[in-house]
Design an enzyme around this catalytic site. Structure first.
Site, PDB file in Angstrom:
ATOM      1  N   ARG A 143       0.860  -1.181   0.000  1.00 20.25           N
ATOM      2  CA  ARG A 143       0.000   0.000   0.000  1.00 20.25           C
ATOM      3  C   ARG A 143       0.896   1.230   0.000  1.00 20.25           C
ATOM      4  O   ARG A 143       2.116   1.114   0.055  1.00 20.25           O
ATOM      5  CB  ARG A 143      -1.022  -0.007   1.152  1.00 20.25           C
ATOM      6  N   GLY A 144       0.241   2.416  -0.051  1.00 20.92           N
ATOM      7  CA  GLY A 144       1.023   3.637  -0.221  1.00 20.92           C
ATOM      8  C   GLY A 144       1.112   3.908  -1.714  1.00 20.92           C
ATOM      9  O   GLY A 144       1.462   3.006  -2.497  1.00 20.92           O
ATOM     10  N   ALA A 145       0.803   5.151  -2.105  1.00 20.46           N
ATOM     11  CA  ALA A 145       0.628   5.444  -3.532  1.00 20.46           C
ATOM     12  C   ALA A 145       1.813   5.016  -4.420  1.00 20.46           C
ATOM     13  O   ALA A 145       1.613   4.293  -5.413  1.00 20.46           O
ATOM     14  CB  ALA A 145       0.323   6.936  -3.698  1.00 20.46           C
ATOM     15  N   ARG A 181      -7.467  -0.134  -6.511  1.00 20.64           N
ATOM     16  CA  ARG A 181      -7.624   0.977  -5.557  1.00 20.64           C
ATOM     17  C   ARG A 181      -7.862   2.262  -6.367  1.00 20.64           C
ATOM     18  O   ARG A 181      -7.056   2.596  -7.228  1.00 20.64           O
ATOM     19  CB  ARG A 181      -6.392   1.113  -4.653  1.00 20.64           C
ATOM     20  N   GLN A 213      -2.159   2.879  10.079  1.00 18.05           N
ATOM     21  CA  GLN A 213      -0.850   2.859   9.389  1.00 18.05           C
ATOM     22  C   GLN A 213       0.209   3.666  10.148  1.00 18.05           C
ATOM     23  O   GLN A 213       1.400   3.378  10.048  1.00 18.05           O
ATOM     24  CB  GLN A 213      -0.982   3.425   7.964  1.00 18.05           C
ATOM     25  N   ASP A 251      -1.939  10.967  -2.063  1.00 19.27           N
ATOM     26  CA  ASP A 251      -2.301   9.973  -3.080  1.00 19.27           C
ATOM     27  C   ASP A 251      -2.635  10.608  -4.425  1.00 19.27           C
ATOM     28  O   ASP A 251      -2.659   9.943  -5.450  1.00 19.27           O
ATOM     29  CB  ASP A 251      -3.482   9.132  -2.608  1.00 19.27           C
ATOM     30  N   ASN A 307      -5.324  12.894   0.555  1.00 21.86           N
ATOM     31  CA  ASN A 307      -4.485  11.987   1.348  1.00 21.86           C
ATOM     32  C   ASN A 307      -5.378  11.237   2.341  1.00 21.86           C
ATOM     33  O   ASN A 307      -6.599  11.459   2.405  1.00 21.86           O
ATOM     34  CB  ASN A 307      -3.378  12.763   2.072  1.00 21.86           C
ATOM     35  N   LYS A 308      -4.779  10.375   3.104  1.00 17.81           N
ATOM     36  CA  LYS A 308      -5.495   9.523   4.054  1.00 17.81           C
ATOM     37  C   LYS A 308      -6.485  10.324   4.896  1.00 17.81           C
ATOM     38  O   LYS A 308      -6.189  11.427   5.340  1.00 17.81           O
ATOM     39  CB  LYS A 308      -4.459   8.818   4.934  1.00 17.81           C
TER      40      LYS A 308
HETATM   41  O1  MRU Z   1      -4.443   3.481   2.260  1.00 14.92           O
HETATM   42  P1  MRU Z   1      -2.958   3.620   2.191  1.00 14.92           P
HETATM   43  O2  MRU Z   1      -2.242   3.048   3.349  1.00 14.92           O
HETATM   44  O3  MRU Z   1      -2.415   3.150   0.860  1.00 14.92           O
HETATM   45  O4  MRU Z   1      -2.751   5.203   2.243  1.00 14.92           O
HETATM   46  C1  MRU Z   1      -1.457   5.747   2.241  1.00 14.92           C
HETATM   47  C2  MRU Z   1      -1.464   7.220   2.296  1.00 14.92           C
HETATM   48  O5  MRU Z   1      -2.487   7.863   2.424  1.00 14.92           O
HETATM   49  C3  MRU Z   1      -0.133   7.899   2.060  1.00 14.92           C
HETATM   50  O6  MRU Z   1      -0.065   9.092   2.784  1.00 14.92           O
HETATM   51  C4  MRU Z   1       0.004   8.199   0.564  1.00 14.92           C
HETATM   52  O7  MRU Z   1      -0.230   7.051  -0.182  1.00 14.92           O
HETATM   53  C5  MRU Z   1       1.337   8.740   0.244  1.00 14.92           C
HETATM   54  S1  MRU Z   1       2.579   7.512   0.355  1.00 14.92           S
HETATM   55  C6  MRU Z   1       4.073   8.191   0.002  1.00 14.92           C
END
Ligand code: MRU
Length: 371
Positions: free
Chosen positions: A57-59, A94, A206, A247, A257-258
């Site tokens: 996970r993470g963009a 996603r 996270q 993201d 973002n999250k």
């Molecule tokens: O749902 P996730 O864990 O994939 O979300 C991650 C985030 O929101 C991060 O802040 C974002 O992807 C940037 S990662 C460098």
């Protein structure tokens, strides 16, 4: 970055244990922080499942995993139809992080006009480049963000710099270094006293399970805080700056973002705490302007909100329900922070304003393509 002192990335190519074939190795992030385990992705379905279930996970990491997913798909069938099938299946995993579509488009562009016999090798090469490029980008983000931390450290005459971050935009969310964390790791390695407040980031935690874990392994001082604590800390002068990941950033500088990031931006604005967003250029979506109306917000299973998973005193991993039986639950994965609340965007080409003009000037080649 380091796991038990050993340099580790989030994604790599390894032997699949059979017939000298290779596959993709990743860290299963659903098991952290209590267990470090890796898994092998051998097929397109493996890659799709790993992204959907958030083992990766993470963009930026989603993008790199999807790129390798195309390679895995083409290994079994390099036809146009299978390329299309892989693109569609991976894109559906996603919806919010634009790095996914960016990486898939890169793979399509690299492979589409190649003869079938060359497609597997071409896909492997491009996926590897995407992973390496991510590392170089994050290191550049780190160098630019480091100056912000150093300026505050100088102002505070060496007293520790307190950074608040949300979710995990650390190395686990990228191939290495992270975006929001790259300046922090560089500052720490350089001897600048830096301390991180890591928002726990419900519902999947996270921040508590991933950011705290990776900072701890690298020796960066940190404190995990419940999501609602940031405003209080800012009112009391305990946060020097906020750095979050993203993201998707729109052409006008809105930041998705999250979930919960927007509330931190509001609190930062109210308390004049600088609010920075660290992003690699593949996270910019020049095809959309208004983040609120144009970015699809992922909604995930209600179970993620209704339950909490953790380690019991005797070391077992258990999931418990924290809402009454039958209470309806909503699980929005992301929110949008309007550009006006963003102090600056830390990109691989420098720290820029969150405006249409600054984004287009810094990345003219990307902005032009979107017209
Ligand atoms: O749902 P996730 O864990 O994939 O979300 C991650 C985030 O929101 C991060 O802040 C974002 O992807 C940037 S990662 C460098």
């Amino acid at each position: 970055m380091k796991v038990d002192g050993k340099n580790t990335r989030t994604i790599w190519v390894e032997s699949d244990g059979a017939n000298n074939a290779t596959c993709v190795g990743v860290i299963d992030q659903t098991l952290l922080p209590h267990r470090f385990a890796t898994i092998k992705l051998k097929t397109l379905d493996d890659a799709v499942r790993a992204i959907q279930s958030m083992q990766v996970r993470g963009a930026p990491l989603i993008g790199a995993a999807a790129a390798y997913g195309v390679w895995l798909a083409l290994r079994t069938d390099a036809s146009d139809e299978n390329l299309e099938r892989a693109y569609t299946a991976l894109l559906a995993t996603r919806p919010t992080a634009i790095n996914l579509q960016w990486a898939l488009d890169q793979m399509l562009a690299a492979v589409r006009n190649r003869p079938r016999a060359e497609r597997v090798a071409t896909a492997f090469k491009r996926a590897g480049e995407i992973a390496e490029e991510d590392i170089a980008i994050n290191q550049a983000i780190g160098r630019h963000g480091l100056k912000l931390i150093e300026a505050i450290a100088a102002r505070k005459k060496g007293e520790r710099v307190n950074v608040l971050t949300h979710c995990n935009a650390g190395w686990l969310a990228t191939v290495d270094w992270g975006t929001a964390t790259a300046p922090i790791y560089l500052a720490h390695d350089k001897g600048v006293a830096v301390h991180v407040f890591a928002d726990e980031t419900r519902p999947r935690n996270q921040g508590a399970s991933l950011t705290a874990w990776e900072l701890g392994h690298h020796g960066v001082p940190h404190t995990v805080i419940p999501d609602n604590t940031g405003g209080h800390l800012m009112q009391h002068g305990l946060v020097d700056l906020v750095i979050v990941g993203t993201d998707r950033v729109t052409a006008q500088g809105d930041v998705c973002n999250k979930i919960g990031t927007y509330l931190k931006a509001l609190a930062a604005h109210d308390n004049r705490v600088p609010f920075y967003v660290a992003l690699p250029s593949p996270t910019i979506d020049f095809s959309v302007s208004d983040g609120l109306s144009e970015i699809p917000i992922e909604q995930r299973s209600p179970d993620e909100v209704a339950t909490v998973t953790g380690k019991t005193k005797d070391g077992r991993i258990e999931t418990v329900q924290v809402v009454p039986d039958g209470s309806p639950v909503a699980n929005y994965g992301f929110d949008v922070t309007p550009a006006r609340l963003v102090t600056g965007l830390i990109t691989e080409r420098g720290v820029i304003a969150a405006t249409r003009e600054a984004l287009a000037a810094a990345f003219p080649e990307r902005a032009k393509l979107a017209i």
